[in-house]
Design an enzyme around this catalytic site. Structure first.
Site, mmCIF file in Angstrom:
data_model
loop_
_atom_site.group_PDB
_atom_site.id
_atom_site.type_symbol
_atom_site.label_atom_id
_atom_site.label_comp_id
_atom_site.label_asym_id
_atom_site.label_seq_id
_atom_site.Cartn_x
_atom_site.Cartn_y
_atom_site.Cartn_z
ATOM 1 N N ASP A 141 5.004 1.372 -10.794
ATOM 2 C CA ASP A 141 3.817 1.609 -9.968
ATOM 3 C C ASP A 141 2.947 2.640 -10.664
ATOM 4 O OD1 ASP A 141 4.569 -0.110 -7.857
ATOM 5 O OD2 ASP A 141 5.798 1.449 -6.941
ATOM 6 N N ASP A 147 1.423 -5.510 -6.165
ATOM 7 C CA ASP A 147 1.369 -5.087 -4.762
ATOM 8 C C ASP A 147 0.003 -5.404 -4.158
ATOM 9 O OD1 ASP A 147 3.940 -4.013 -5.060
ATOM 10 O OD2 ASP A 147 3.165 -2.013 -5.523
#
EC number: 3.4.23.36
Length: 157
Positions: free
Chosen positions: A112, A130
């Site tokens: 991330d 995401d």
């Protein structure tokens, strides 16, 4: 149909490229300010799902993601034919699911990096996959609502 799959492939490529850039050029935990007090590129790893839930449950993620990918492909070919919005929604979800699945298979964690502060709230760090999942679900909901309205309109006439 191939055009829809190209969307998913493009999203996976963008997702994996951005993650590769973060992994290869940043130390874990390193943060680069893009817009002070709002947006940072932060090298982060997640062994769970959204917000770190179910941390370390890789086998569960493998099973669920495989089922989701198969389900999306099936639904795309059986129920989404002729519905452009629904088809786009499904392939955007597909691209996101595959992007994070690749990380889980090869890294046993998800990379991330998009780190936003919204009104002093540090929003959970996320990635392109995401974002694809979120946008795809929103488009899916819109497509579903529009289809329900179409069906109600047909039943009235």
């Amino acid at each position: 149909m191939i055009m829809y799959y190209l969307i998913a492939i493009a999203l996976v490529i963008i997702d994996q490229l951005t993650k590769w850039l973060v992994v290869s050029r940043m130390e874990l935990g390193e943060s680069i300010s893009v817009i002070d007090n709002f947006f940072y590129i932060t090298s982060h790893r997640n062994t769970g799902a959204a917000w770190g839930i179910l941390e370390g449950q890789m086998l569960l993620f493998y099973i669920i993601t495989t089922i989701v990918i198969i389900g999306i492909i099936y639904f795309l070919h059986t129920h989404a034919k002729g519905d452009k919005l629904l088809s786009v929604a499904l392939v955007v979800i597909l691209g996101g699911a595959i992007g994070n699945f690749i990380d889980r298979i090869f890294r046993q964690e998800v990379v991330d990096f998009a780190n936003f502060y919204i009104f002093d709230y540090n929003f959970p760090i996320f990635n392109v996959a995401d974002s694809s999942l979120t946008i795809g679900v929103i488009l899916f909901l819109i497509a579903t609502i529009l289809e329900e309205k179409r069906q109600k309109g047909k039943s009235k006439s």
